[in-house]
Design a protein around this motif. Structure first.
Motif, short mmCIF file in Angstrom:
data_model
loop_
_atom_site.label_atom_id
_atom_site.label_comp_id
_atom_site.label_asym_id
_atom_site.label_seq_id
_atom_site.Cartn_x
_atom_site.Cartn_y
_atom_site.Cartn_z
N ALA A 49 97.97 11.94 70.39
CA ALA A 49 98.05 12.17 69.00
C ALA A 49 96.77 12.52 68.47
N PHE A 50 95.73 11.90 69.27
CA PHE A 50 94.02 12.36 68.72
C PHE A 50 94.07 13.81 69.12
N GLN B 251 93.07 19.30 67.44
CA GLN B 251 93.49 20.77 67.15
C GLN B 251 93.66 21.08 65.83
N SER B 252 94.19 20.04 64.93
CA SER B 252 94.76 20.54 63.68
C SER B 252 93.60 20.71 62.59
N ILE B 253 92.33 20.22 63.09
CA ILE B 253 91.16 20.50 62.20
C ILE B 253 89.87 20.73 63.03
N GLU B 254 90.06 21.09 64.22
CA GLU B 254 89.05 21.79 64.85
C GLU B 254 88.15 22.99 64.22
N ASN B 255 89.11 23.85 63.68
CA ASN B 255 88.28 24.87 62.81
C ASN B 255 87.39 24.33 61.55
N ASP B 256 87.97 23.69 60.86
CA ASP B 256 87.35 22.78 59.84
C ASP B 256 85.78 22.24 60.26
N ALA C 196 80.20 22.08 60.72
CA ALA C 196 78.84 21.96 61.79
C ALA C 196 78.24 23.32 61.55
N LYS C 197 78.35 24.29 61.43
CA LYS C 197 77.94 25.66 61.44
C LYS C 197 76.97 25.69 60.37
N ALA D 276 77.57 17.93 68.28
CA ALA D 276 78.15 17.30 67.15
C ALA D 276 79.54 17.12 66.99
N ILE D 277 80.37 17.85 67.41
CA ILE D 277 81.53 17.82 67.25
C ILE D 277 82.20 16.74 68.21
N GLN D 278 81.55 16.97 69.60
CA GLN D 278 82.00 16.11 70.87
C GLN D 278 81.53 14.48 70.43
#
Length: 180
Positions: free
Chosen positions: A15-16, A21-26, A31-32, A44-46
């Motif tokens: 589920a995580f 995957q649904s918000i990784e682009n956001d 972060a960019k 930062a994302i990790q």
């Protein structure tokens, strides 16, 4: 989405993964805006994902889960940005107050220094500072880890990665020069 979050709170890794995957682009775009280096962005994302997964049970209002996660990401980006800013100042002082080699006034040695500085400037900041501290200032990996407040293994991996990049770039420059 609330059902997905409940599964996450119950320890469901799949589920995580779906949520990420649904918000990784956001997350990447956010972060960019604060960080330039892809390595820093991924760190930062990790860190955000790890913290979010470990502390998902703390959130009571499930509708704010994404907002909470983004807030964590922003805090992580700020930590990395401030750390890099401090490290960049240290790097500039080290480079300004020392030279990479003991030079005489021969033109060849001056050209070598310029070439080396050009090569080292192609590395990302984290690799540059570690290579400079290690090879120029003769700090050990454990000393560098203390200076930069990172783990010794991180120092070693960045040192290896940076050195390998420099070797590859140096070979490319020499091949280019010999073909002239």
């Amino acid at each position: 989405m609330e059902e997905l979050i409940r599964k996450i709170q119950n320890g469901d890794e799949e589920a995580f993964k779906q949520l990420v995957q649904s918000i990784e682009n956001d997350l990447y775009r956010i972060a960019k805006t604060r960080l330039r280096s892809d390595d820093d962005i991924m760190d930062a994302i990790q860190n955000t994902m790890i913290y979010t997964y470990k502390n998902s049970k703390k959130i009571k209002n499930l509708e704010f889960f994404k907002t909470w996660m983004i807030r964590i990401l922003i805090n992580e980006c700020n930590k990395i940005y401030n750390s890099n800013k401090k490290n960049y100042e240290i790097f500039n002082r080290i480079v300004k107050n020392s030279s990479f080699y003991s030079y005489d006034n021969s033109i060849q040695k001056i050209n070598d220094k310029i070439n080396f500085e050009n090569l080292i400037n192609t590395l990302n900041y984290n690799e540059r500072i570690i290579i400079t501290l290690h090879y120029n200032s003769q700090f050990s990996c454990s000393q560098i880890a203390k200076i930069l407040n990172i783990s010794v293994n991180t120092v070693k991996s960045r040192l290896t990665r940076g050195t390998n990049k420099l070797k590859k770039l140096y070979e490319e420059v020499n091949l280019y020069e010999s073909n002239k």
